[in-house]
Design a protein around this motif. Structure first.
Motif, mmCIF file in Angstrom:
data_model
loop_
_atom_site.group_PDB
_atom_site.id
_atom_site.type_symbol
_atom_site.label_atom_id
_atom_site.label_comp_id
_atom_site.label_asym_id
_atom_site.label_seq_id
_atom_site.Cartn_x
_atom_site.Cartn_y
_atom_site.Cartn_z
ATOM 1 N N VAL A 1 12.527 32.810 -5.441
ATOM 2 C CA VAL A 1 13.399 34.308 -5.468
ATOM 3 C C VAL A 1 12.378 35.241 -6.110
ATOM 4 N N ASP A 2 11.589 34.728 -6.775
ATOM 5 C CA ASP A 2 10.496 36.077 -7.252
ATOM 6 C C ASP A 2 9.757 36.474 -5.969
ATOM 7 N N ARG B 1 20.706 31.615 -5.217
ATOM 8 C CA ARG B 1 20.211 32.903 -5.573
ATOM 9 C C ARG B 1 19.231 33.223 -4.711
ATOM 10 N N SER C 1 21.284 25.726 -6.177
ATOM 11 C CA SER C 1 20.184 26.388 -6.597
ATOM 12 C C SER C 1 19.796 27.545 -5.649
ATOM 13 N N PHE D 1 21.975 40.139 -10.236
ATOM 14 C CA PHE D 1 20.554 39.969 -10.018
ATOM 15 C C PHE D 1 19.993 41.169 -9.134
ATOM 16 N N THR E 1 9.378 26.121 -6.933
ATOM 17 C CA THR E 1 10.868 26.190 -7.606
ATOM 18 C C THR E 1 11.618 27.270 -6.908
ATOM 19 N N THR E 2 12.941 27.251 -7.380
ATOM 20 C CA THR E 2 13.657 28.149 -6.587
ATOM 21 C C THR E 2 13.332 29.553 -7.134
ATOM 22 N N LEU E 3 13.260 29.566 -8.631
ATOM 23 C CA LEU E 3 12.916 30.804 -9.428
ATOM 24 C C LEU E 3 11.702 31.334 -8.751
ATOM 25 N N GLU E 4 10.758 30.631 -8.334
ATOM 26 C CA GLU E 4 9.607 31.145 -7.841
ATOM 27 C C GLU E 4 9.653 31.895 -6.554
#
Length: 159
Positions: free
Chosen positions: A64-65, A134, A131, A12, A59-62
């Motif tokens: 993280v971004d 990350r 989750s 990552f 979200t986790t992805l958002e």
């Protein structure tokens, strides 16, 4: 089980650092750079990540971004300051002292990278399989990198 955890952090981090185009916007970069110019570096922590989160990163992805955007900016500053500090030890005549200081700085930076990465693997490991792992990993990288960039900025010698 440790190997996948370590690899996930480094994969990552490598992806974030190796992108041809940064994930942050031109406006975020300008805000960040203006913050660095206007006062103590410490006040710039979160100046990119927090507004990004506040704009609806659910979200986790958002999330993280958002953290990755600021991490990339701090990483740029860290690399600039490292290069500038190394250059400072090349100025004037190339004495044995200056050569020794360059070597010490290089060794310190290499050791710091190993320590940072180990710390972040440890922190990520507390959430292994979840989750949140990350987010913990990138936030750790961002925090340590900001601290190191600030520290490097304080090492310049007036002269």
């Amino acid at each position: 089980m440790k190997f996948p955890l370590v690899m996930s952090l480094f994969v990552f981090a490598g992806l974030a650092a190796a992108q041809d185009t940064p994930s942050y916007s031109a406006e975020e970069r300008e805000t960040f750079r203006n913050c660095l110019e206007s006062g103590p570096d410490e006040q710039c922590r979160g100046v990119v990540m927090q507004p990004c989160l506040d704009q609806g990163a659910y979200t986790t992805l958002e999330m993280v971004d958002c953290a990755a955007r600021e991490y990339e900016l701090w990483d740029e500053v860290l690399n600039e300051r490292y290069r500038d500090l190394m250059a400072q030890y090349r100025q004037d005549e190339d004495t044995e002292y200056l050569a020794t200081q360059r070597e010490r700085l290089r060794d310190a930076q290499r050791a710091w990278i190993i320590s940072r990465d180990a710390d972040c693997v440890f922190e990520q490991g507390m959430f292994e399989g979840g989750s949140l792992a990350r987010m913990v990993a990138i936030d750790c990288l961002k925090t340590h990198t900001a601290q190191r960039a600030i520290w490097l900025g304080n090492q310049f010698v007036e002269g």
